[in-house]
Design an enzyme around this catalytic site. Structure first.
Site, PDB file in Angstrom:
ATOM      1  N   GLU A 254       0.812  -1.222   0.000  1.00  0.00           N
ATOM      2  CA  GLU A 254       0.000   0.000   0.000  1.00  0.00           C
ATOM      3  C   GLU A 254       0.845   1.272   0.000  1.00  0.00           C
ATOM      4  O   GLU A 254       0.388   2.324   0.442  1.00  0.00           O
ATOM      5  CB  GLU A 254      -0.966  -0.010   1.199  1.00  0.00           C
ATOM      6  CG  GLU A 254      -1.959  -1.165   1.107  1.00  0.00           C
ATOM      7  CD  GLU A 254      -2.719  -1.420   2.399  1.00  0.00           C
ATOM      8  OE1 GLU A 254      -2.230  -1.011   3.473  1.00  0.00           O
ATOM      9  OE2 GLU A 254      -3.787  -2.047   2.344  1.00  0.00           O
TER      10      GLU A 254
ATOM     11  N   ASP B 264      -0.332  -5.904   9.433  1.00  0.00           N
ATOM     12  CA  ASP B 264      -1.375  -5.151  10.123  1.00  0.00           C
ATOM     13  C   ASP B 264      -2.014  -6.014  11.203  1.00  0.00           C
ATOM     14  O   ASP B 264      -2.131  -7.235  11.061  1.00  0.00           O
ATOM     15  CB  ASP B 264      -2.482  -4.756   9.138  1.00  0.00           C
ATOM     16  CG  ASP B 264      -2.113  -3.554   8.296  1.00  0.00           C
ATOM     17  OD1 ASP B 264      -1.175  -2.848   8.670  1.00  0.00           O
ATOM     18  OD2 ASP B 264      -2.767  -3.333   7.265  1.00  0.00           O
TER      19      ASP B 264
END
Length: 405
Positions: free
Chosen positions: A342, A366
């Site tokens: 990302e 994450d």
């Protein structure tokens, strides 16, 4: 192990043995030559035996040709170090020295000072004095001093001093390695994630790096126009078919890809990774007429936007991210890259710091969920045991992230 194609030599550490410059009848300097140079040699040996560059080679360390008692010798040392590509200096001394005359005045070197803790000579006085001079002149320096007093003729480095020296050396090599290299963002901001809003001041002023940017469409252009190394791609695809096995497809029937679509997706993501490697560090084996693309962006780290414009339309970047961050691919063992999912530039930098400090491939994940023991029991009827119970639960890291294999 295959070496990185980054441009620029790895940083060299220069040891500066400083000494009391007084000669005269008592010849103070002469009585300290052997001990002072011995400290330099001991520090050199410690660094060479314990510090490596990211390609696995031992760190290169040199010592000034002479001890440094007055400004002329400091200037000669600076000239020697400049020619040798020294980016990091460690000044060592067991005694008082003329601070402003013997200190490293180069504003670009990363500086440490080790003052010997012995009561016969005031190494601590020089350390405090010269660190104050560094601060006064706006030249940051790291002070290193032992906890316990040593005998004047001691030659061994105390364990606490070893720890401090290696911390300085490891961090300094990491910081110097980043200088002049690029962060390559492929794409831009991902789904409003603050970390993927790149901050030029942080990279340029704080890390000494530059920012390079290419649109994600550059990957499609290179695929469409055949701007990639055909031989490497064929080797990579064969390796992928042998080693990367498809798992269970849990998509519902209406969303499931056909075998032919999956075959095309595998070919796409392998080609995508080959192109990303070329974007990072170039490739001399690109087709004739692609000399501009062959030079690359000299990237030591980077990120791929992906979400969502890309991933709603093309196969995602997980394959490239996983293998780029790993310490192997179809070429065998190699130095790992840093490619942030990302285009999360801040996670990419954290991964880069860890790689440079540990010489290991990196994992970023994450947090998906925190599971307390009570929540686990409620959902499954199972009572956590061992470390999960002692730690009051666990974190589920399955959401997203550029993780090495």
């Amino acid at each position: 192990m295959a070496k990185s194609r980054l441009i620029g030599d790895y940083p060299v550490i220069g040891i500066r043995p400083t000494i009391d410059g007084r000669r005269g009848v008592l010849n103070v300097r002469g009585s300290l030559e052997e001990q002072t140079m011995g400290m330099a040699q001991a520090a050199k040996k410690l660094f060479e035996e314990n510090l490596c560059y990211t390609n696995g080679e031992p760190v290169k360390v040199i010592i000034a040709n002479t001890t440094i008692g007055r400004v002329a010798e400091a200037a000669a040392c600076a000239d020697q170090f400049k020619k040798a590509g020294v980016d990091i200096t460690l000044t060592v001394t067991p005694c008082w020295c003329y601070g402003s005359e013997t200190m490293d005045m180069d504003p670009m070197t990363i500086k440490g000072v080790w003052g010997f803790n012995g009561t016969e000579r005031p190494g601590a006085v020089y350390l405090a004095s010269v660190l104050a001079s560094h601060a006064q002149k706006g030249l940051p320096a790291f002070g290193i001093y032992g906890h316990d007093v040593q005998e004047a003729d001691a030659t061994e480095i105390p364990e606490d001093v070893k720890v401090k020296l290696l911390r300085f050396g490891r961090a300094a090599v990491a910081a110097a390695t980043m200088r002049g290299k690029s962060y390559l963002q492929i794409g831009s901001i991902t789904m409003g994630i603050g970390g993927s809003i790149i901050n030029p001041e942080f990279f340029e002023e704080y890390l000494g790096m530059r920012i390079e940017s290419v649109d994600e469409v550059e990957i499609i252009r290179r695929m469409t126009e055949g701007i990639y190394d055909r031989k490497e791609y064929e080797k990579a695809l064969a390796w992928t078919k042998e080693h990367c096995k498809e798992g269970f497809d849990k998509n519902p029937d209406f969303a499931r890809k056909t075998d032919e679509q999956k075959k095309e997706a595998w070919e796409f993501v392998v080609k995508m990774m080959c192109i990303m490697k070329d974007l990072y560090n170039g490739n001399p084996n690109l087709p004739k007429g692609c000399e501009e693309e062959a030079v690359g962006h000299n990237a030591i780290a980077g990120g791929f936007q992906g979400q969502r414009q890309w991933t709603d339309f093309y196969p995602n970047g997980d394959f490239a991210e996983a293998l780029m961050n790993s310490s192997f691919d179809w070429e065998g063992a190699r130095e790992s890259y840093i490619l942030a999912t990302e285009n999360d530039t801040l996670n990419g930098v954290a991964m880069l710091f860890n790689k440079l400090l540990t010489n290991r491939a990196q994992i970023f994940a994450d947090v998906r969920t925190y599971w307390s023991p009570e929540a686990v029991k409620k959902a499954t009827g199972y009572e956590l045991e061992g470390k999960a119970k002692e730690g009051k639960g666990f974190l589920h890291l399955i959401n997203s992230g550029a993780a090495c294999l």
